[in-house]
Design an enzyme around this catalytic site. Structure first.
Site, PDB file in Angstrom:
ATOM      1  N   MET A  18       0.832  -1.198   0.000  1.00 19.67           N
ATOM      2  CA  MET A  18       0.000   0.000   0.000  1.00 19.67           C
ATOM      3  C   MET A  18       0.874   1.258   0.000  1.00 19.67           C
ATOM      4  SD  MET A  18      -3.536  -0.767   2.004  1.00 19.67           S
ATOM      5  CE  MET A  18      -2.943  -0.516   3.668  1.00 19.67           C
ATOM      6  N   GLY A  19       2.165   1.082  -0.351  1.00 19.94           N
ATOM      7  CA  GLY A  19       3.059   2.233  -0.427  1.00 19.94           C
ATOM      8  C   GLY A  19       3.581   2.655   0.935  1.00 19.94           C
ATOM      9  N   LEU A  21       6.716   2.995   1.677  1.00 16.36           N
ATOM     10  CA  LEU A  21       7.600   1.836   1.835  1.00 16.36           C
ATOM     11  C   LEU A  21       8.656   2.061   2.905  1.00 16.36           C
ATOM     12  CD1 LEU A  21       8.110   0.958  -1.933  1.00 16.36           C
ATOM     13  CD2 LEU A  21       6.344   0.136  -0.359  1.00 16.36           C
ATOM     14  N   HIS A  25       9.156  -3.674   3.660  1.00 20.79           N
ATOM     15  CA  HIS A  25       8.781  -3.865   2.258  1.00 20.79           C
ATOM     16  C   HIS A  25      10.004  -4.186   1.401  1.00 20.79           C
ATOM     17  CE1 HIS A  25       5.467  -0.946   3.508  1.00 20.79           C
ATOM     18  NE2 HIS A  25       4.787  -2.000   3.079  1.00 20.79           N
ATOM     19  N   GLY A 135       4.932 -10.124   4.326  1.00 24.73           N
ATOM     20  CA  GLY A 135       5.663 -10.117   5.586  1.00 24.73           C
ATOM     21  C   GLY A 135       4.852 -10.765   6.703  1.00 24.73           C
ATOM     22  N   GLN A 136       5.537 -11.440   7.613  1.00 27.07           N
ATOM     23  CA  GLN A 136       4.887 -12.088   8.750  1.00 27.07           C
ATOM     24  C   GLN A 136       4.246 -11.077   9.691  1.00 27.07           C
ATOM     25  OE1 GLN A 136       4.275 -15.323   9.379  1.00 27.07           O
ATOM     26  NE2 GLN A 136       3.179 -14.652  11.214  1.00 27.07           N
ATOM     27  N   ARG A 175       2.365   2.886   9.282  1.00 23.32           N
ATOM     28  CA  ARG A 175       1.644   3.732  10.240  1.00 23.32           C
ATOM     29  C   ARG A 175       2.553   4.294  11.321  1.00 23.32           C
ATOM     30  NH1 ARG A 175      -2.554  -0.149   8.986  1.00 23.32           N
ATOM     31  NH2 ARG A 175      -4.488   0.929   8.409  1.00 23.32           N
TER      32      ARG A 175
END
Length: 269
Positions: A18-19, A21, A25, A135-136, A175
């Site tokens: 979702m960018g 980064l 990512h 990613g986990q 976030r």
């Protein structure tokens, strides 16, 4: 995008994002680069996985910086559709992966995984990758996507890589940039709490309720963590809560720091 993917060398790998980064990512991009002839990355803030009152409009966006990072890391193709391309007028077909989408994040955010599964299915259909990298850190999402690819016979290998963390253990997340300095310091309690649960389990405690209690106690010791949505010890396949914490179980939590919601998990191994 379809034409570019068809004309690309195989194997082709996709990293859906979702960018905004960060190094988490980029670890996926780097692994895809080492595994593949062609690396594609999607950047799309998907409105259908955000509920009413969530942070869709506040979600960080910095396309120029993202494209610069992706170029530096050897990305071949970047897909940046707008909402009207992904959800044109009259769109009304959704993907429901069953009860695993209603637990944990699904219970806290009703409809979230319907949006996730639908957009991932569309991206898989457009790109038709050989592999897709996740990613986990978004643990439940990885279970949902693996089930989606398996149940619908997509023939795509879903590769899950470890969570990338800050020096104090905080899971990297787009976030995190919204945290003020005080909240950022408090956010370290999330991983500290998961580590407390892991340490208890590693010492021989298999009662899942006691592991959950150890995590919750650590979270509640941080006053800025205003709400704890859940603390879970769940099966890695069904995401059903466990009575006994065994190897491979997922220990996870979701908390609120003011308006910002953070999730994290560790695999018990």
């Amino acid at each position: 995008m379809r034409r570019a993917c068809r004309e690309s060398s195989r194997p082709l790998s996709l990293v859906p994002t979702m960018g905004a980064l960060h190094d988490g990512h980029l670890s996926l991009v780097d692994r895809a680069r080492s595994d593949s002839s062609t690396v594609a990355v999607s950047i799309f803030v998907n409105p259908t996985q955000f509920g009413e009152g969530e942070d869709f409009t506040e979600y960080p966006r910095d396309l120029d910086a993202d494209l610069e990072l992706l170029q530096r890391h050897g990305t071949d193709l970047v897909f940046v559709p707008d909402v009207a391309e992904v959800y044109p007028p009259g769109f009304d077909t959704w993907v429901d992966v069953g009860p695993i989408a209603d637990r944990l994040e699904g219970a806290a955010r009703p409809g979230h995984f319907r949006g996730v599964a639908t957009v991932v299915a569309k991206l898989f259909g457009i790109v038709q990758p050989d592999r897709a990298y996740f990613g986990q850190k978004d643990g439940q999402q990885t279970v949902v996507v693996r089930k989606l690819a398996r149940d619908l016979d997509m023939g795509i290998e879903v590769v899950v890589l470890p969570t990338v963390r800050e020096s104090d253990g905080l899971a990297m997340s787009s976030r995190n940039v919204r945290l003020n300095p005080e909240q950022r310091n408090a956010a370290a309690a999330v991983y500290r709490a998961l580590a407390a649960g892991m340490n208890l389990w590693s010492s021989g405690e298999a009662d899942a309720s006691k592991v959950r209690d150890a995590v919750r106690q650590e979270l509640e010791a941080e006053p800025l963590l205003e709400v704890v949505d859940y603390v879970s010890v769940a099966s890695p396949d069904s995401l059903e809560e466990l009575d006994r914490a065994g190897r491979g179980a997922m220990l996870s939590t979701a908390v609120h720091l003011g308006p910002i919601r953070l999730i994290d998990n560790v695999i018990m191994e």
